[in-house]
Design an enzyme around this catalytic site. Structure first.
Site, PDB file in Angstrom:
ATOM      1  N   SER A  46       0.830  -1.213   0.000  1.00 50.05           N
ATOM      2  CA  SER A  46       0.000   0.000   0.000  1.00 50.05           C
ATOM      3  C   SER A  46       0.866   1.266   0.000  1.00 50.05           C
ATOM      4  O   SER A  46       0.358   2.361  -0.196  1.00 50.05           O
ATOM      5  CB  SER A  46      -0.969   0.009   1.187  1.00 50.05           C
ATOM      6  OG  SER A  46      -0.264  -0.050   2.402  1.00 50.05           O
ATOM      7  N   HIS A  47       2.187   1.126   0.225  1.00 48.65           N
ATOM      8  CA  HIS A  47       3.069   2.293   0.166  1.00 48.65           C
ATOM      9  C   HIS A  47       4.197   2.115  -0.846  1.00 48.65           C
ATOM     10  O   HIS A  47       5.217   2.778  -0.783  1.00 48.65           O
ATOM     11  CB  HIS A  47       3.626   2.628   1.565  1.00 48.65           C
ATOM     12  CG  HIS A  47       2.532   3.163   2.435  1.00 48.65           C
ATOM     13  ND1 HIS A  47       1.691   2.342   3.129  1.00 48.65           N
ATOM     14  CD2 HIS A  47       2.100   4.419   2.642  1.00 48.65           C
ATOM     15  CE1 HIS A  47       0.789   3.069   3.760  1.00 48.65           C
ATOM     16  NE2 HIS A  47       1.009   4.329   3.486  1.00 48.65           N
ATOM     17  N   ASP A 187      -5.040   0.343   2.422  1.00 53.44           N
ATOM     18  CA  ASP A 187      -5.536  -1.033   2.356  1.00 53.44           C
ATOM     19  C   ASP A 187      -7.009  -1.066   1.978  1.00 53.44           C
ATOM     20  O   ASP A 187      -7.470  -1.994   1.310  1.00 53.44           O
ATOM     21  CB  ASP A 187      -5.310  -1.738   3.709  1.00 53.44           C
ATOM     22  CG  ASP A 187      -3.845  -2.095   3.903  1.00 53.44           C
ATOM     23  OD1 ASP A 187      -3.167  -2.360   2.891  1.00 53.44           O
ATOM     24  OD2 ASP A 187      -3.373  -2.078   5.055  1.00 53.44           O
TER      25      ASP A 187
HETATM   26  P1  NDP Z   1      -0.634  -3.494   9.777  1.00 57.77           P
HETATM   27  O1  NDP Z   1      -1.922  -3.577  10.499  1.00 57.77           O
HETATM   28  O2  NDP Z   1      -0.470  -4.356   8.578  1.00 57.77           O
HETATM   29  O3  NDP Z   1       0.558  -3.829  10.758  1.00 57.77           O
HETATM   30  C1  NDP Z   1       0.796  -3.028  11.878  1.00 57.77           C
HETATM   31  C2  NDP Z   1       1.974  -3.563  12.639  1.00 57.77           C
HETATM   32  O4  NDP Z   1       1.591  -4.758  13.324  1.00 57.77           O
HETATM   33  C3  NDP Z   1       3.152  -3.945  11.764  1.00 57.77           C
HETATM   34  O5  NDP Z   1       4.328  -3.533  12.359  1.00 57.77           O
HETATM   35  C4  NDP Z   1       3.049  -5.459  11.646  1.00 57.77           C
HETATM   36  O6  NDP Z   1       4.297  -6.089  11.465  1.00 57.77           O
HETATM   37  C5  NDP Z   1       2.465  -5.816  12.992  1.00 57.77           C
HETATM   38  N1  NDP Z   1       1.677  -7.041  12.941  1.00 57.77           N
HETATM   39  C6  NDP Z   1       0.716  -7.377  12.044  1.00 57.77           C
HETATM   40  N2  NDP Z   1       0.220  -8.585  12.330  1.00 57.77           N
HETATM   41  C7  NDP Z   1       0.871  -9.032  13.433  1.00 57.77           C
HETATM   42  C8  NDP Z   1       0.808 -10.219  14.217  1.00 57.77           C
HETATM   43  N3  NDP Z   1      -0.041 -11.195  13.922  1.00 57.77           N
HETATM   44  N4  NDP Z   1       1.637 -10.334  15.259  1.00 57.77           N
HETATM   45  C9  NDP Z   1       2.516  -9.334  15.575  1.00 57.77           C
HETATM   46  N5  NDP Z   1       2.627  -8.195  14.863  1.00 57.77           N
HETATM   47  C10 NDP Z   1       1.811  -8.039  13.813  1.00 57.77           C
HETATM   48  O7  NDP Z   1      -0.300  -1.975   9.364  1.00 57.77           O
HETATM   49  P2  NDP Z   1      -1.318  -0.789   9.076  1.00 57.77           P
HETATM   50  O8  NDP Z   1      -2.207  -1.240   7.993  1.00 57.77           O
HETATM   51  O9  NDP Z   1      -1.920  -0.291  10.316  1.00 57.77           O
HETATM   52  O10 NDP Z   1      -0.347   0.353   8.524  1.00 57.77           O
HETATM   53  C11 NDP Z   1       0.226   0.187   7.246  1.00 57.77           C
HETATM   54  C12 NDP Z   1       1.182   1.283   6.930  1.00 57.77           C
HETATM   55  O11 NDP Z   1       0.513   2.484   6.591  1.00 57.77           O
HETATM   56  C13 NDP Z   1       2.173   1.681   8.016  1.00 57.77           C
HETATM   57  O12 NDP Z   1       3.455   1.457   7.476  1.00 57.77           O
HETATM   58  C14 NDP Z   1       1.939   3.167   8.230  1.00 57.77           C
HETATM   59  O13 NDP Z   1       3.115   3.921   8.462  1.00 57.77           O
HETATM   60  C15 NDP Z   1       1.334   3.568   6.912  1.00 57.77           C
HETATM   61  N6  NDP Z   1       0.537   4.801   7.008  1.00 57.77           N
HETATM   62  C16 NDP Z   1       1.087   5.982   6.566  1.00 57.77           C
HETATM   63  C17 NDP Z   1       0.361   7.161   6.637  1.00 57.77           C
HETATM   64  C18 NDP Z   1       0.968   8.464   6.231  1.00 57.77           C
HETATM   65  O14 NDP Z   1       0.316   9.475   6.352  1.00 57.77           O
HETATM   66  N7  NDP Z   1       2.195   8.518   5.762  1.00 57.77           N
HETATM   67  C19 NDP Z   1      -1.033   7.172   7.124  1.00 57.77           C
HETATM   68  C20 NDP Z   1      -1.466   5.893   7.616  1.00 57.77           C
HETATM   69  C21 NDP Z   1      -0.722   4.748   7.531  1.00 57.77           C
HETATM   70  P3  NDP Z   1       4.690  -6.684  10.012  1.00 57.77           P
HETATM   71  O15 NDP Z   1       4.983  -5.466   9.157  1.00 57.77           O
HETATM   72  O16 NDP Z   1       5.871  -7.544  10.245  1.00 57.77           O
HETATM   73  O17 NDP Z   1       3.502  -7.441   9.521  1.00 57.77           O
END
Ligand code: NDP
Length: 332
Positions: A46-47, A187
């Site tokens: 997504s990024h 997403d």
């Molecule tokens: P996710 O919900 O996919 O994941 C959030 C975190 O939880 C990650 O570090 C992930 O690690 C971890 N995680 C996920 N599943 C598990 C699990 N089962 N057990 C342990 N840890 C887990 O991310 P989001 O969808 O919330 O966010 C996605 C991205 O969007 C982020 O990188 C964020 O910076 C970006 N974003 C940027 C914005 C901007 O303005 N620039 C605005 C909003 C979001 P892992 O990566 O290893 O799966």
């Protein structure tokens, strides 16, 4: 879904050429292309390339300066004040993060106030960089309103991500990087494009009722994760990344933004802490013991592990063909 397989080098070249054609200078194009490629490499799709059309639109509309060079001020030992000069965050961060790391290594803790910048990426690259310098990193930023605070169906918060990294000797750091909404907006957009339903609790439709349809939620509002608790953390992100950087809150960004499909102007707050200076000898063994105990629990995996595992695959990445057609049309 039709896909095309691209190597990481092909992804980086495509991204850089598209950004140069869209109005970036060499420094900014290289830094953004690197950020986009690392996102594709780690499976943060997504990024990744998905964001390129937005980057280009914001330069073509005249909102973002693709040739900006940041101004960095570190006159106060523990404060790094960075003016992004109206450019995108990746090149600014590439210039400013080493200054922040040095400040934290000298003082124990240092804070970066980034303002007048456009962030359209994940936050893990900045906190991972700090962890690679043996520092603890914490970063947050906000965006235009798309999330309803607990108790209302009116969008007021951005998806407001918060990222954290903990350094580990000879290992990839423990990193979490998460939107404070139930799902990141990217997403939801991907689900709309690919025709998937959303998990329960993601958002409300335009009628204010819970919906699993991404098209309806994109017309309505997202919800914070964890009800009022996630709502409080999202509020904290607004205050840290806007009031404490001197840049716009999400609602102010919306009032000022031209809605060209790219990011809105906003601030980012990054804190770097040196365990060597704060707690001294023994912190590594202590935290490694904790991480080993945590990891030994049945069903637990460390945040960041999925990305770091994806990173080991140096092969091709499957990219949506329609997205590639759009991107190739941009660099045309
Ligand atoms: P996710 O919900 O996919 O994941 C959030 C975190 O939880 C990650 O570090 C992930 O690690 C971890 N995680 C996920 N599943 C598990 C699990 N089962 N057990 C342990 N840890 C887990 O991310 P989001 O969808 O919330 O966010 C996605 C991205 O969007 C982020 O990188 C964020 O910076 C970006 N974003 C940027 C914005 C901007 O303005 N620039 C605005 C909003 C979001 P892992 O990566 O290893 O799966």
């Amino acid at each position: 879904m039709s896909v095309e397989n691209l190597t990481l080098a092909e992804i980086e070249t495509l991204a850089k050429q598209t950004l140069l054609a869209g109005g970036c200078d060499e420094n900014n194009a290289a830094a953004i292309a690197d950020t986009v490629t690392r996102a594709e490499r780690d499976g943060s799709t997504s990024h990744g390339l998905f964001r390129l059309p937005g980057y280009v639109k914001s330069m073509r509309s005249g909102k973002v300066d693709g040739k900006a060079t940041p101004v960095i001020d570190n006159k106060m030992a523990a404060i790094v004040a960075v003016d992004g000069q109206g450019g995108y965050a990746p090149y600014t961060l590439q210039c400013a993060l080493p200054v922040l790391a040095k400040a934290a290594q000298n003082t124990g803790i240092a804070v970066m106030r980034l303002h007048n910048s456009y962030h359209f990426a994940a936050l893990w690259p900045e906190v991972e960089y700090l962890a690679e310098q043996n520092l603890v990193g914490l970063a947050c930023t906000c965006f235009k309103p798309s999330v309803a605070p607990a108790g209302t169906s009116t969008a007021f918060f951005g998806t407001n991500p918060l990222a954290f990294a903990w350094p580990r000797p000879d290992k990839t750091p423990v990193v979490f990087d998460m939107a404070t909404s139930r799902l990141a907006k990217g997403d939801v957009m991907l689900a709309a494009r690919e025709g998937h339903d959303l998990p329960d609790g993601t958002g409300l439709g335009p009628d204010g009722q819970p919906s699993n349809d991404p098209h309806e939620v994109l017309k309505g509002v997202l919800l914070p994760f964890g009800g009022y608790k996630g709502s409080a953390i999202s509020m904290m992100v607004e205050l840290l990344s806007s009031a404490l950087t001197g840049d716009q809150f999400s609602y102010e960004a919306e009032a000022q933004d031209n809605n060209d499909g790219g990011p809105a102007r906003g601030g980012e707050l990054i804190i770097a802490m040196s365990p060597d200076l704060i707690v001294g000898d023994g912190w590594r063994a202590h935290s490694e013991g904790f991480i080993a105990e945590l990891s030994s629990l049945e069903g637990v995996r460390l945040p960041g592990e999925r990305r770091h595992k994806n990173r080991q695959d140096t092969g091709t990445r499957a990219i949506n063909s329609a997205l590639l057609e759009t991107i190739r049309g941009l660099s045309g």
